[in-house]
Design a protein around this motif. Structure first.
Motif, short mmCIF file in Angstrom:
data_model
loop_
_atom_site.label_atom_id
_atom_site.label_comp_id
_atom_site.label_asym_id
_atom_site.label_seq_id
_atom_site.Cartn_x
_atom_site.Cartn_y
_atom_site.Cartn_z
N MET A 1 0.84 -1.19 0.00
CA MET A 1 0.00 0.00 0.00
C MET A 1 0.88 1.25 0.00
SD MET A 1 -3.30 -0.75 2.41
CE MET A 1 -2.64 -1.90 3.60
N ASP A 2 0.39 2.28 -0.67
CA ASP A 2 1.15 3.51 -0.81
C ASP A 2 1.11 4.36 0.45
OD1 ASP A 2 1.87 3.06 -3.52
OD2 ASP A 2 -0.13 3.72 -4.15
N LYS A 3 2.21 5.05 0.71
CA LYS A 3 2.27 6.03 1.78
C LYS A 3 1.91 7.40 1.21
CE LYS A 3 6.00 3.64 4.20
NZ LYS A 3 7.38 3.75 4.67
N TYR A 4 1.32 8.24 2.03
CA TYR A 4 0.95 9.60 1.61
C TYR A 4 1.57 10.59 2.58
CZ TYR A 4 -2.30 8.04 -1.93
OH TYR A 4 -2.85 7.49 -3.07
N ILE A 5 2.04 11.73 2.02
CA ILE A 5 2.73 12.73 2.83
C ILE A 5 1.92 14.03 2.84
CG2 ILE A 5 4.17 13.47 0.89
CD1 ILE A 5 6.44 13.89 3.00
N CYS A 6 1.85 14.64 4.01
CA CYS A 6 1.18 15.93 4.17
C CYS A 6 2.06 17.01 3.55
CB CYS A 6 0.93 16.22 5.64
SG CYS A 6 0.16 17.82 5.95
N PRO B 1 0.06 3.20 5.80
CA PRO B 1 -1.07 2.31 6.05
C PRO B 1 -0.69 1.05 6.83
CG PRO B 1 -0.49 2.33 3.72
CD PRO B 1 0.31 3.40 4.38
N GLU B 2 0.56 0.66 6.79
CA GLU B 2 0.98 -0.52 7.56
C GLU B 2 0.98 -0.23 9.06
OE1 GLU B 2 4.58 -2.21 6.09
OE2 GLU B 2 3.79 -2.45 4.07
N GLN B 3 1.12 1.05 9.43
CA GLN B 3 1.15 1.43 10.84
C GLN B 3 -0.19 2.00 11.31
OE1 GLN B 3 4.41 4.15 11.31
NE2 GLN B 3 5.93 2.53 11.15
N GLY B 4 -0.99 2.55 10.39
CA GLY B 4 -2.23 3.20 10.78
C GLY B 4 -1.92 4.55 11.42
N GLU C 1 -6.94 1.74 12.26
CA GLU C 1 -6.32 0.42 12.36
C GLU C 1 -5.19 0.25 11.34
OE1 GLU C 1 -6.99 -2.27 14.44
OE2 GLU C 1 -8.19 -0.81 15.55
N PRO C 2 -4.09 -0.41 11.73
CA PRO C 2 -3.06 -0.76 10.76
C PRO C 2 -3.68 -1.56 9.62
CG PRO C 2 -2.26 -1.15 12.97
CD PRO C 2 -3.73 -0.83 13.09
N GLY C 3 -3.20 -1.32 8.41
CA GLY C 3 -3.73 -2.01 7.24
C GLY C 3 -4.81 -1.21 6.51
N THR C 4 -5.13 0.01 7.01
CA THR C 4 -6.13 0.86 6.38
C THR C 4 -5.47 1.71 5.31
OG1 THR C 4 -7.39 0.96 8.45
CG2 THR C 4 -7.90 2.63 6.77
N SER C 5 -5.89 1.54 4.05
CA SER C 5 -5.30 2.32 2.97
C SER C 5 -5.72 3.79 3.10
CB SER C 5 -5.73 1.78 1.61
OG SER C 5 -7.09 2.06 1.38
N PHE C 6 -4.95 4.68 2.48
CA PHE C 6 -5.27 6.11 2.52
C PHE C 6 -6.66 6.35 1.93
CE2 PHE C 6 -5.11 10.52 1.03
CZ PHE C 6 -4.67 11.15 2.17
N ALA C 7 -6.99 5.65 0.85
CA ALA C 7 -8.30 5.82 0.20
C ALA C 7 -9.44 5.43 1.12
CB ALA C 7 -8.35 5.00 -1.08
N ASP C 8 -9.18 4.53 2.07
CA ASP C 8 -10.23 4.07 2.98
C ASP C 8 -10.35 4.90 4.26
OD1 ASP C 8 -11.01 2.06 1.25
OD2 ASP C 8 -9.70 0.56 2.16
#
Length: 51
Positions: free
Chosen positions: A1-6, A15-18, A23-30
């Motif tokens: 899953m992709d990371k997103y930066i402010c 997303p691996e850390q949440g 919750e960990p595993g939540t994608s940015f889109a979700d």
């Protein structure tokens, strides 16, 4: 899953850390539409996919 930066403060949503309350595993889109950066409080629209 992709990371997103402010683009305002540099916080990276991994997303691996949440995040607080996400919750960990939540994608940015979700993430909820009203989710805010935990460091500076801006909305998702000011995040960009990390290259």
């Amino acid at each position: 899953m992709d990371k997103y930066i402010c683009t305002v403060c540099g916080y990276v949503y991994d997303p691996e850390q949440g995040a607080d309350g996400i919750e960990p595993g939540t994608s940015f889109a979700d993430l909820p539409e009203d989710w805010l950066c935990p460091l500076c409080g801006v909305g998702k629209e000011l995040f960009e996919k990390e290259e």
